[in-house]
Write an enzyme that holds these catalytic residues in place. Structure first.
Site, short mmCIF file in Angstrom:
data_model
loop_
_atom_site.label_atom_id
_atom_site.label_comp_id
_atom_site.label_asym_id
_atom_site.label_seq_id
_atom_site.Cartn_x
_atom_site.Cartn_y
_atom_site.Cartn_z
N LYS A 42 24.20 43.59 45.16
CA LYS A 42 23.56 42.88 46.26
C LYS A 42 22.04 42.93 46.15
O LYS A 42 21.34 41.91 46.26
CB LYS A 42 24.01 43.50 47.59
CG LYS A 42 23.22 43.07 48.82
CD LYS A 42 23.45 41.62 49.19
CE LYS A 42 23.09 41.35 50.65
NZ LYS A 42 21.67 41.56 50.95
N ASN A 46 19.43 39.52 44.89
CA ASN A 46 18.35 38.97 45.71
C ASN A 46 16.98 39.24 45.10
O ASN A 46 16.07 38.41 45.20
CB ASN A 46 18.43 39.54 47.13
CG ASN A 46 19.45 38.81 47.98
OD1 ASN A 46 19.74 37.65 47.75
ND2 ASN A 46 20.02 39.50 48.96
N PHE A 87 15.85 27.89 42.77
CA PHE A 87 14.81 28.81 43.22
C PHE A 87 13.54 28.76 42.36
O PHE A 87 12.63 29.56 42.56
CB PHE A 87 15.33 30.25 43.30
CG PHE A 87 16.30 30.47 44.42
CD1 PHE A 87 15.88 30.96 45.64
CD2 PHE A 87 17.64 30.16 44.27
CE1 PHE A 87 16.76 31.14 46.68
CE2 PHE A 87 18.54 30.34 45.31
CZ PHE A 87 18.10 30.84 46.52
N LEU A 88 13.49 27.85 41.42
CA LEU A 88 12.32 27.74 40.56
C LEU A 88 11.36 26.70 41.16
O LEU A 88 11.12 25.64 40.58
CB LEU A 88 12.74 27.33 39.14
CG LEU A 88 11.76 27.64 38.00
CD1 LEU A 88 11.51 29.13 37.91
CD2 LEU A 88 12.29 27.12 36.68
N GLY A 91 5.76 27.68 46.38
CA GLY A 91 5.58 27.47 47.81
C GLY A 91 4.68 28.53 48.40
O GLY A 91 3.93 29.21 47.69
N CYS A 98 16.84 38.76 53.79
CA CYS A 98 17.39 39.38 52.57
C CYS A 98 16.35 39.69 51.50
O CYS A 98 16.24 40.82 51.04
CB CYS A 98 18.48 38.48 51.99
SG CYS A 98 19.98 38.44 52.98
N LYS A 101 13.73 42.52 52.44
CA LYS A 101 14.44 43.79 52.68
C LYS A 101 15.04 44.34 51.39
O LYS A 101 14.89 45.53 51.08
CB LYS A 101 15.51 43.57 53.74
CG LYS A 101 16.51 44.72 53.90
CD LYS A 101 17.53 44.44 54.98
CE LYS A 101 18.38 43.22 54.67
NZ LYS A 101 19.24 43.41 53.47
N LYS A 158 12.91 29.34 56.77
CA LYS A 158 13.41 28.21 56.00
C LYS A 158 13.96 27.19 56.98
O LYS A 158 14.24 27.53 58.15
CB LYS A 158 14.49 28.65 55.00
CG LYS A 158 15.78 29.13 55.64
CD LYS A 158 16.82 29.47 54.58
CE LYS A 158 18.14 29.92 55.23
NZ LYS A 158 19.17 30.24 54.20
N ARG A 165 12.73 36.31 60.84
CA ARG A 165 12.59 37.59 60.15
C ARG A 165 11.76 37.43 58.87
O ARG A 165 12.11 36.65 57.99
CB ARG A 165 13.97 38.18 59.83
CG ARG A 165 14.68 38.73 61.05
CD ARG A 165 16.08 39.20 60.73
NE ARG A 165 16.99 38.10 60.44
CZ ARG A 165 18.27 38.25 60.14
NH1 ARG A 165 18.80 39.47 60.10
NH2 ARG A 165 19.04 37.20 59.91
#
Length: 268
Positions: A42, A46, A87-88, A91, A98, A101, A158, A165
């Protein structure tokens, strides 16, 4: 309901079999392992996704310095099946429940073992710097921000959620207020909790209301509603038509033709 995999951390085979049965009907491969390994999956997953975003932002800055077009560069890089385009994308930085953290937790876990994770530390640092770069873009256009009216368009971390958060907007609002700016915000869903910096931010019901009399606007969240704004009308109500698009959401040619002094994440 459509995951790439189901990872089950188990203390013994009986428990693993029971938990696997709970997921019957979900079309995804199931992998079982010891509890510590499952926890690491996990955190590592991330952290790796966060790394891709931070890498995209580093390349975006380099593109800005060299005159390359980051959209073309990362678009072509993402066509490589070994890398993928997911995710490439550059921004204003990642946030949410997630990535921050889990990246921090993985770093703390490493520190507790006496290991310094240099790559992970750099990933987190790049993300923190990205928000400061947005403030610098505004300073480059406006000079001293004291007394300036800045509109933050989007507050949630988003689109499609009201989740605040670790939202980049909170960092931006705090830094702008520290610079002496007056901050307005708009978001179709998010309602920040009471407390600073949001107690000092004026909430707007529409993007146009946030932009009225503004010296600059920052697109913080890529809400599809922003693509539908009549930007010609919006230009007419701003005091100074300065915009920093932190998500590369809008068409720069169109915005500049209207008259906006439009800057964005590292496209020449």
């Amino acid at each position: 309901m459509a995951p790439d995999r189901i990872v089950i951390g188990q203390d013994n085979d009986t428990v693993g079999t029971l938990v696997t049965a709970l997921h019957t009907g979900i079309n995804a491969p199931v992998t079982t392992m010891d509890v510590k390994s499952a926890e690491m999956v996990k955190l590592a997953a991330n952290a790796l996704l966060a790394k891709k975003i931070s890498f995209a932002n580093e390349i975006a800055t380099l593109c800005e310095n060299t005159g390359a077009n980051v959209t073309d560069v990362l678009g072509a890089v993402g066509m490589d099946h070994r890398l993928s385009a997911h995710f490439l994308r550059p921004g204003i930085g990642w946030g949410g429940s997630c990535f921050p953290k889990d990246s921090e937790a993985l770093g703390q876990m490493a520190s507790n073992t006496g290991f310094h994770p240099q790559l992970l530390t750099a990933v987190i640092n790049v993300n923190n710097i990205q928000k400061r770069r947005a403030i610098q873009h505004l300073k480059d256009e406006l000079g001293d921000l004291a007394g300036k009216h800045i509109a933050l368009l989007g507050m949630a971390f988003k689109p499609g959620t009201d989740d605040m958060r670790e939202a980049p907007s909170t960092v931006l609002a705090g830094r702008l207020l520290a610079e002496g700016a007056h901050v307005r915000s708009w978001d179709p869903l998010a309602h920040p909790a009471a407390g600073e910096p949001w107690d000092s931010v004026t909430r707007s019901s529409t993007p146009q209301q946030a932009l009225a009399g503004a010296d600059a606007a920052v697109i913080v969240t890529e809400w599809p509603e922003l693509a539908e704004v009549d930007w010609t009308e919006a230009h007419s109500v701003t005091r100074t038509p300065v915009m920093f698009d932190g998500r590369n959401l809008l068409d720069p040619t169109h915005l500049r033709e209207i008259g906006f002094r439009y800057t964005f994440v590292s496209r020449p």
